[in-house]
Design a protein around this motif. Structure first.
Motif, PDB file in Angstrom:
ATOM      1  N   GLN A 135      -8.328 -19.492   9.634  1.00 27.66           N
ATOM      2  CA  GLN A 135      -9.403 -19.922  10.523  1.00 27.66           C
ATOM      3  C   GLN A 135     -10.607 -20.384   9.714  1.00 27.66           C
ATOM      4  O   GLN A 135     -10.976 -19.757   8.711  1.00 27.66           O
ATOM      5  N   PRO A 143     -14.552 -19.488  15.471  1.00 24.41           N
ATOM      6  CA  PRO A 143     -13.548 -19.869  14.460  1.00 24.41           C
ATOM      7  C   PRO A 143     -12.690 -21.035  14.935  1.00 24.41           C
ATOM      8  O   PRO A 143     -12.353 -21.157  16.107  1.00 24.41           O
ATOM      9  N   TYR A 144     -12.353 -21.900  13.970  1.00 23.14           N
ATOM     10  CA  TYR A 144     -11.539 -23.094  14.221  1.00 23.14           C
ATOM     11  C   TYR A 144     -10.174 -22.854  13.593  1.00 23.14           C
ATOM     12  O   TYR A 144     -10.059 -22.604  12.395  1.00 23.14           O
ATOM     13  N   ASP A 145      -9.106 -22.924  14.401  1.00 17.17           N
ATOM     14  CA  ASP A 145      -7.752 -22.618  13.936  1.00 17.17           C
ATOM     15  C   ASP A 145      -7.246 -23.730  13.017  1.00 17.17           C
ATOM     16  O   ASP A 145      -7.157 -24.890  13.414  1.00 17.17           O
ATOM     17  N   VAL A 146      -6.906 -23.380  11.771  1.00 13.24           N
ATOM     18  CA  VAL A 146      -6.415 -24.345  10.786  1.00 13.24           C
ATOM     19  C   VAL A 146      -4.906 -24.222  10.597  1.00 13.24           C
ATOM     20  O   VAL A 146      -4.294 -25.045   9.925  1.00 13.24           O
ATOM     21  N   LEU A 204     -12.819 -20.140   4.778  1.00 13.62           N
ATOM     22  CA  LEU A 204     -11.475 -20.045   5.333  1.00 13.62           C
ATOM     23  C   LEU A 204     -11.043 -18.582   5.285  1.00 13.62           C
ATOM     24  O   LEU A 204     -11.012 -17.972   4.212  1.00 13.62           O
ATOM     25  N   THR A 205     -10.745 -18.019   6.455  1.00 13.90           N
ATOM     26  CA  THR A 205     -10.298 -16.627   6.535  1.00 13.90           C
ATOM     27  C   THR A 205      -8.789 -16.578   6.765  1.00 13.90           C
ATOM     28  O   THR A 205      -8.161 -17.579   7.077  1.00 13.90           O
ATOM     29  N   ASN A 206      -8.229 -15.376   6.628  1.00 16.96           N
ATOM     30  CA  ASN A 206      -6.789 -15.145   6.799  1.00 16.96           C
ATOM     31  C   ASN A 206      -5.965 -15.988   5.826  1.00 16.96           C
ATOM     32  O   ASN A 206      -4.857 -16.447   6.163  1.00 16.96           O
ATOM     33  N   VAL A 246     -14.496 -20.893   9.452  1.00 13.16           N
ATOM     34  CA  VAL A 246     -15.750 -20.334   9.969  1.00 13.16           C
ATOM     35  C   VAL A 246     -16.897 -21.167   9.397  1.00 13.16           C
ATOM     36  O   VAL A 246     -17.022 -21.306   8.172  1.00 13.16           O
TER      37      VAL A 246
END
Length: 662
Positions: A505, A521-524, A462-464, A507
């Motif tokens: 996002q 990337p998949y927006d969470v 999980l990024t950001n 990954v």
């Protein structure tokens, strides 16, 4: 007696095997898994295991833990051994081999650690009264009731070498990237038999219909293809998905028009259904007789269908779950799922490559051929999909027909034959724009689809992640699994991020045959804080293996086949009702094979007016070594999660601890 003379194993007509402390006469454990009277028992020279056998024709092997105090000795192996009762078990002096004598006058030699058959002696002229392996492990000496005796030479493999040649459902053959179909052709008639089969240049797509006039047996289309050993081809029918009346059935034939064998399944344990299965798609409540002798990850053969056992029953009103443990059940070796009536016979089986010898243990062997009715992963409805691993160079025939032998112009289809392109896709993220209590956490669960036999691990990140929020890592979907859950939690001083802050996002990455796989990337979304939970949860191993010096998280260290204890405590900050942490899936983010073992169907619950609960955590023998953060979560009190526990699964040493049923 054990080699150190401290323990004694006994067996009895009451169908039990017991372990005793010699110096005190105290009974330390009673094993009641056997189905019928037990006639013979032995303790391994190392003192690590003991075995028992008798009138149910099975050898059972337990881990010996109750050497000086009472303890549960887990069942770690079961092997159907002889067509009659097993009358004698004898270990070799060096502990590498186990000799068994059957009432059917047969003798067999097994590896002591895995109970794999390595030698079978000729049927004896009279009942065997005494038998032993010589101290050098080179001969078996037999004495018979008719007064004769004989010495048989033994040629045994290395003790670490497995005599089996198993072939799994997704054998690791080379796979090429997806190739553009080289030809799209229309099916032509006549092509109902091998002599008039329509040749195809691979890869290819064929459009046609099962509409030949004549006998129902001729209501099929056949295609010829030339293939080389080691190639893998995906055959897929598109018919029902485009409103065709065809219920397709695919099979592969050899040059002699005979079905091509895919795998031979040797039964090692017999059973039957104690309750009917509800549907061909049901993934759980597979209720089986004598399930305590079965283990996670074993193959189960049921009237042509092959499934894999995913998790144990959780009480008297539940049954096995089969792979993938959620959604619709998957079948192995491209067999077709069907319903099963109560009382139908089924078998635990082991796979062998066609043409290799299988043990003669009195149970049947089943040959599975390259054929498919409905897609084994239930993704294509009534359409067929078949994976063909070419066994040898030569010409093969693809035969396509309606499963009911129907025909007509409305029975149209598209048949695609292509090389696989193994990959995966994110199917769902259970929590988007997650809401979590200030100072608490929320589980994050991700499910994937595996495509074209991709069976590797998938790493999730999980990024950001905003300041003050944290994610339990590593976050991994293990090989063969479809889902993984981690923990997102906040500090007590965290704040909800602004509306224009970058969205978190997901990954997902993996490793293909010769290249890495990285999905877009998949927006969470963004996390949102709510009022603090009315509960605070603490989880700590008992005893603890210490704390991680970097984070202070308590450490839980286990080996596959072991059991540990975790103490759960709750601080009630306004919630006075019961606290439910869910079922056997605890702790969350645990590897496959780990589960809460003392929960039954009710789950892990702390009742009203209580604040503590002890949970026994089992690491089955299939649990993979590694390190990760695990935790407990509840939706009560506004939702609360424990702080993570650092779990370390250490590798199993040779002859080390193995698994038990719960």
């Amino acid at each position: 007696f054990s080699a150190d003379s401290q323990n004694l194993a006994t067996c009895s007509a009451d169908a039990t095997v017991k372990i005793w402390r010699v110096t005190t006469g105290e009974r330390l454990d009673t094993r009641s898994e056997p189905l019928k009277e037990q006639i013979t028992t032995a303790i391994h020279p190392s003192g690590k295991w003991f075995v028992g056998a008798g009138s149910d024709s099975r050898i059972r092997m337990w881990r010996l833990l109750s050497t000086d105090q009472q303890a549960i000795n887990p069942l770690i192996h079961l092997q159907f051994a002889h067509e009659g009762a097993v009358e004698k078990l004898r270990y070799s002096r060096d502990g590498q081999w186990l000799l068994s004598v059957g009432r059917d006058r047969t003798l067999k030699v097994w590896t002591a650690e895995s109970l794999s058959e390595v030698a079978a002696l000729p049927r004896q002229s009279a009942a065997v009264q005494v038998a032993a392996i010589d101290p050098m492990g080179r001969h078996v000496v037999v004495g018979r009731m008719d007064g004769t005796w004989e010495i048989y030479p033994l040629t045994l493999p290395s003790a670490t070498q497995s005599p089996r040649a198993p072939q799994g459902p997704t054998a690791a053959l080379s796979s090429a990237p997806l190739t553009t179909v080289s030809s799209t052709v229309d099916e032509r008639e006549p092509n109902s038999h091998s002599q008039d089969a329509q040749p195809l240049a691979l890869p290819a797509m064929v459009r046609g219909a099962i509409d030949r006039e004549g006998d129902a047996a001729d209501a099929a289309d056949m295609f010829a293809l030339d293939a080389r050993a080691g190639e893998r081809w995906i055959l897929e029918v598109k018919a029902a998905r485009q409103e065709s009346l065809l219920d397709s059935y695919l099979e592969i034939l050899d040059e002699a028009s005979a079905p091509v064998p895919r795998v031979v399944l040797q039964a090692v344990q017999d059973s039957y259904f104690t309750f009917r299965t509800t549907s061909p798609t049901a993934v759980d409540s597979i209720r089986l007789h004598n399930w305590q002798d079965m283990r996670m990850h074993q193959f189960l053969y049921c009237n042509g269908e092959v499934v894999r056992l995913w998790h144990y029953p959780r009480g008297p009103d539940s049954g096995f779950s089969v792979f993938p443990g959620q959604g619709s059940r998957h079948t192995m070796f491209d067999t077709t799922a069907i319903t099963h009536p109560m009382g139908e016979t089924c078998y635990v089986v082991e796979p062998y490559t066609p043409g290799t010898p299988t043990p003669r243990n009195g149970l049947p062997a089943f040959t599975v051929y390259y054929a498919n009715d409905d897609d084994s992963e239930r993704e294509l409805g009534a359409d067929s999909r078949l994976t063909f691993d070419v066994p040898r160079d030569g010409r093969y025939y693809v035969r396509l027909r309606d499963a009911r032998h129907f025909r007509g112009a409305a029975y149209r289809y598209e048949l695609t034959i292509r090389p696989p392109a193994p990959t995966f896709a994110v199917e769902s993220v259970a929590t988007v724009n997650p809401e979590l209590p200030l100072g608490g956490g929320v589980p994050l669960s991700v499910a994937i689809n595996r495509i074209d036999g991709y069976d590797g691990a998938v790493q999730l990140e999980l990024t950001n992640v905003p300041l003050g929020f944290h994610v339990a890592m590593p976050w991994t979907i293990e090989p063969g699994q479809l889902r993984a859950t981690t923990l997102l939690w906040s500090d007590d001083q965290a704040k909800t991020p602004a509306d224009d802050a970058p969205a978190m996002q997901l990954v997902a990455t993996g490793q293909g045959h010769d290249h890495p796989i990285r999905l877009p990337p998949y927006d969470v979304g963004r996390p949102k804080l709510k009022d603090p939970s009315k509960l605070r949860v603490h989880a700590r191993p008992v005893p603890s293996a210490g704390e991680d010096p970097a984070t202070g998280w308590p450490i839980l260290e286990m080996a596959p086949g072991s059991t540990a204890t975790v103490a759960l405590q709750v601080e009630r900050r306004g919630h006075e009702g019961r606290v439910n942490f869910g079922g056997y899936q605890n702790p969350l983010n645990a590897p496959y094979g780990m589960y809460a073992g003392n929960v039954g169907l009710s789950g892990v619950i702390i009742p009203e007016q209580e604040n503590e609960r002890t949970v026994f955590i089992v690491a089955d023998r299939v649990t993979a070594p590694g390190e990760r953060l695990v935790f407990f979560a509840t939706s009560d009190g506004g939702g609360a999660t424990s702080s993570p526990i650092l779990l370390r699964i250490r590798p199993t040493e040779a002859g080390g601890e193995l698994s038990s049923s719960p």
